[in-house]
Design a protein around this motif. Structure first.
Motif, mmCIF file in Angstrom:
data_model
loop_
_atom_site.group_PDB
_atom_site.id
_atom_site.type_symbol
_atom_site.label_atom_id
_atom_site.label_comp_id
_atom_site.label_asym_id
_atom_site.label_seq_id
_atom_site.Cartn_x
_atom_site.Cartn_y
_atom_site.Cartn_z
ATOM 1 N N GLY A 51 0.647 -1.307 0.089
ATOM 2 C CA GLY A 51 -0.362 0.143 -0.079
ATOM 3 C C GLY A 51 0.427 1.238 0.530
ATOM 4 N N VAL A 52 0.724 2.157 -0.346
ATOM 5 C CA VAL A 52 1.410 3.751 -0.510
ATOM 6 C C VAL A 52 0.196 4.812 -0.323
ATOM 7 C CG1 VAL A 52 2.689 2.183 -2.208
ATOM 8 C CG2 VAL A 52 0.907 3.528 -2.904
ATOM 9 N N ASN A 53 0.849 5.816 0.047
ATOM 10 C CA ASN A 53 -0.412 7.210 0.025
ATOM 11 C C ASN A 53 -0.150 7.806 -0.689
ATOM 12 O OD1 ASN A 53 -0.884 6.515 3.104
ATOM 13 N ND2 ASN A 53 1.548 8.144 3.493
ATOM 14 N N TYR A 54 -1.195 8.090 -1.529
ATOM 15 C CA TYR A 54 -1.639 8.575 -2.525
ATOM 16 C C TYR A 54 -2.266 10.288 -2.343
ATOM 17 C CZ TYR A 54 -4.451 9.203 -7.181
ATOM 18 O OH TYR A 54 -4.507 9.892 -8.538
ATOM 19 N N GLY A 55 -2.594 10.493 -1.283
ATOM 20 C CA GLY A 55 -3.342 11.785 -0.858
ATOM 21 C C GLY A 55 -3.403 12.473 0.000
ATOM 22 N N LEU A 56 -3.953 13.459 0.050
ATOM 23 C CA LEU A 56 -5.276 14.379 1.301
ATOM 24 C C LEU A 56 -5.897 14.908 0.521
ATOM 25 C CD1 LEU A 56 -1.983 14.570 4.153
ATOM 26 C CD2 LEU A 56 -3.846 12.917 3.812
ATOM 27 N N ASN A 57 -7.297 14.976 1.142
ATOM 28 C CA ASN A 57 -8.475 16.705 0.595
ATOM 29 C C ASN A 57 -8.883 16.810 2.295
ATOM 30 O OD1 ASN A 57 -7.951 15.179 -2.048
ATOM 31 N ND2 ASN A 57 -9.458 14.056 -1.526
ATOM 32 N N VAL B 38 -11.030 16.124 24.974
ATOM 33 C CA VAL B 38 -10.601 17.518 24.150
ATOM 34 C C VAL B 38 -11.706 17.071 23.450
ATOM 35 C CG1 VAL B 38 -9.671 19.022 22.578
ATOM 36 C CG2 VAL B 38 -7.902 17.615 24.744
ATOM 37 N N ASP B 39 -12.507 18.133 22.998
ATOM 38 C CA ASP B 39 -13.510 17.568 21.934
ATOM 39 C C ASP B 39 -13.533 18.262 20.493
ATOM 40 O OD1 ASP B 39 -15.754 18.225 24.145
ATOM 41 O OD2 ASP B 39 -16.233 19.838 24.928
ATOM 42 N N LYS B 40 -12.874 19.493 20.369
ATOM 43 C CA LYS B 40 -11.844 19.152 19.102
ATOM 44 C C LYS B 40 -11.509 17.760 18.265
ATOM 45 C CE LYS B 40 -12.798 24.624 18.183
ATOM 46 N NZ LYS B 40 -12.352 25.586 18.035
ATOM 47 N N PRO B 41 -10.835 17.747 17.657
ATOM 48 C CA PRO B 41 -10.035 17.210 17.100
ATOM 49 C C PRO B 41 -8.034 17.703 16.723
ATOM 50 C CG PRO B 41 -11.456 17.005 15.369
ATOM 51 C CD PRO B 41 -11.683 18.306 16.656
ATOM 52 N N ALA B 42 -8.040 17.184 16.729
ATOM 53 C CA ALA B 42 -6.457 17.096 16.435
ATOM 54 C C ALA B 42 -6.419 17.353 15.006
ATOM 55 C CB ALA B 42 -5.000 15.962 16.563
ATOM 56 N N CYS B 43 -6.821 16.475 14.114
ATOM 57 C CA CYS B 43 -7.132 16.590 13.194
ATOM 58 C C CYS B 43 -7.840 15.724 12.459
ATOM 59 C CB CYS B 43 -5.868 15.879 12.254
ATOM 60 S SG CYS B 43 -5.616 15.433 10.744
ATOM 61 N N VAL B 44 -9.197 16.815 10.907
ATOM 62 C CA VAL B 44 -9.397 15.928 10.232
ATOM 63 C C VAL B 44 -9.001 16.555 8.839
ATOM 64 C CG1 VAL B 44 -11.950 16.078 9.560
ATOM 65 C CG2 VAL B 44 -11.497 16.984 11.820
ATOM 66 N N ALA B 45 -9.355 14.757 8.258
ATOM 67 C CA ALA B 45 -9.083 14.800 6.644
ATOM 68 C C ALA B 45 -9.544 13.308 5.912
ATOM 69 C CB ALA B 45 -7.419 14.894 6.791
ATOM 70 N N GLU B 46 -9.097 13.768 4.414
ATOM 71 C CA GLU B 46 -10.279 12.641 3.297
ATOM 72 C C GLU B 46 -8.485 11.863 2.968
ATOM 73 O OE1 GLU B 46 -14.067 14.038 1.618
ATOM 74 O OE2 GLU B 46 -12.304 13.832 0.138
ATOM 75 N N PHE B 47 -7.597 10.433 3.576
ATOM 76 C CA PHE B 47 -6.324 10.429 3.557
ATOM 77 C C PHE B 47 -6.843 9.440 2.166
ATOM 78 C CE2 PHE B 47 -3.681 7.707 4.306
ATOM 79 C CZ PHE B 47 -2.315 7.976 5.021
ATOM 80 N N ILE B 48 -6.178 9.689 1.482
ATOM 81 C CA ILE B 48 -6.279 8.814 0.104
ATOM 82 C C ILE B 48 -5.144 7.343 -0.067
ATOM 83 C CG2 ILE B 48 -6.658 8.368 -2.399
ATOM 84 C CD1 ILE B 48 -7.702 12.148 -2.192
ATOM 85 N N SER B 49 -5.053 6.344 0.123
ATOM 86 C CA SER B 49 -4.170 5.489 -0.429
ATOM 87 C C SER B 49 -4.504 4.512 -1.320
ATOM 88 C CB SER B 49 -3.844 4.985 0.891
ATOM 89 O OG SER B 49 -4.968 3.529 0.937
ATOM 90 N N LEU B 50 -3.276 3.375 -2.073
ATOM 91 C CA LEU B 50 -3.412 2.795 -3.192
ATOM 92 C C LEU B 50 -2.934 1.725 -2.332
ATOM 93 C CD1 LEU B 50 -1.686 4.756 -5.968
ATOM 94 C CD2 LEU B 50 -4.198 4.778 -5.353
ATOM 95 N N MET B 51 -4.240 0.525 -3.120
ATOM 96 C CA MET B 51 -3.160 -0.853 -2.741
ATOM 97 C C MET B 51 -3.593 -1.779 -3.202
ATOM 98 S SD MET B 51 -4.830 -2.324 1.330
ATOM 99 C CE MET B 51 -5.140 -0.478 2.508
ATOM 100 N N PHE B 52 -2.297 -2.322 -3.674
ATOM 101 C CA PHE B 52 -1.825 -3.820 -4.611
ATOM 102 C C PHE B 52 -2.127 -5.078 -4.356
ATOM 103 C CE2 PHE B 52 -0.875 0.529 -6.419
ATOM 104 C CZ PHE B 52 -1.225 0.483 -7.117
ATOM 105 N N GLU B 53 -2.758 -6.123 -4.662
ATOM 106 C CA GLU B 53 -2.954 -7.470 -4.496
ATOM 107 C C GLU B 53 -1.742 -7.895 -5.893
ATOM 108 O OE1 GLU B 53 -6.741 -8.768 -2.956
ATOM 109 O OE2 GLU B 53 -7.078 -9.023 -5.297
#
Length: 154
Positions: free
Chosen positions: A89-95, A139-154
C-alpha cells in the motif's frame, strides 16, 4: 482494539461506507515531537523548546507539529485494518485537511474513521478514500480531520 481483517479486496469492498474500529490511544511524547522535528527540519520553538513553551506559549507546554498528526494516520490505519491479500500500500494524497486543535505533549490521540470510497486502480489495485479524524483524549475538538487517500495492490 479489534482490527478489521479482510481476506481479499472482494471482502474489503463490502465495508465501503462503514466505520473503522476506534483506534488505540497513542501517547505523543516529547521524544516523538523532537524526532519529527529532526525528520522535517521544522525546529520551531513551540514544538521543541520545553522551557520557552512553558513561559511564552498560550498552551504552556510544547505542542506537536500539525503535520505529525496527519503522519500518524498511516500507522493508525494499519492498526485498524488488514487486507490479507494486499501485497503493498502507498499514500496517494489528502483532501480537506484541517488541524482544529493543537496536540500538547503527552496527549493521547487515536483514529476514528470510515471507508468513504473504494475505486478500482489499474488492473490489481484499489484507490481508497478514508475519512479520518484524529481525536485527542479529553478534548472536544480533534487534532486533525482529513480525507486520506491510499492505494493498495494485490
Amino acid at each position: 482494539m479489534e482490527k478489521l481483517i479482510c481476506a481479499n479486496f472482494e471482502e474489503f469492498r463490502l465495508h465501503k461506507g462503514n466505520n473503522l474500529p476506534d483506534g488505540d490511544w497513542i501517547t505523543v511524547t516529547q521524544e516523538m515531537i523532537n524526532a519529527f522535528a529532526d525528520a522535517t527540519l521544522d525546529f520551531q520553538w513551540i514544538h521543541i523548546d520545553v522551557e520557552k513553551a512553558k513561559q511564552h506559549s498560550p498552551f504552556k507546554t510544547p505542542i506537536a507539529h500539525g503535520f505529525m498528526s496527519i503522519s500518524l494516520v498511516s500507522k493508525m490505519l494499519g492498526d485498524a485494518i488488514e487486507i490479507q491479500s494486499a501485497k503493498m500500500g502507498v499514500n496517494y494524497g489528502l483532501n480537506k485537511v484541517r488541524f482544529p486543535h493543537p496536540v500538547p505533549v503527552n496527549s493521547k490521540v487515536r483514529l476514528v474513521g470510515s471507508i468513504a470510497d473504494i475505486e478500482d486502480y489499474g488492473d490489481t489495485g484499489l484507490k481508497i478514500t478514508w475519512q479520518c479524524t484524529v481525536e485527542i483524549q479529553g478534548v472536544d475538538k480533534p487534532a486533525c480531520v482529513a480525507e486520506f487517500i491510499s492505494l493498495m495492490f494485490e
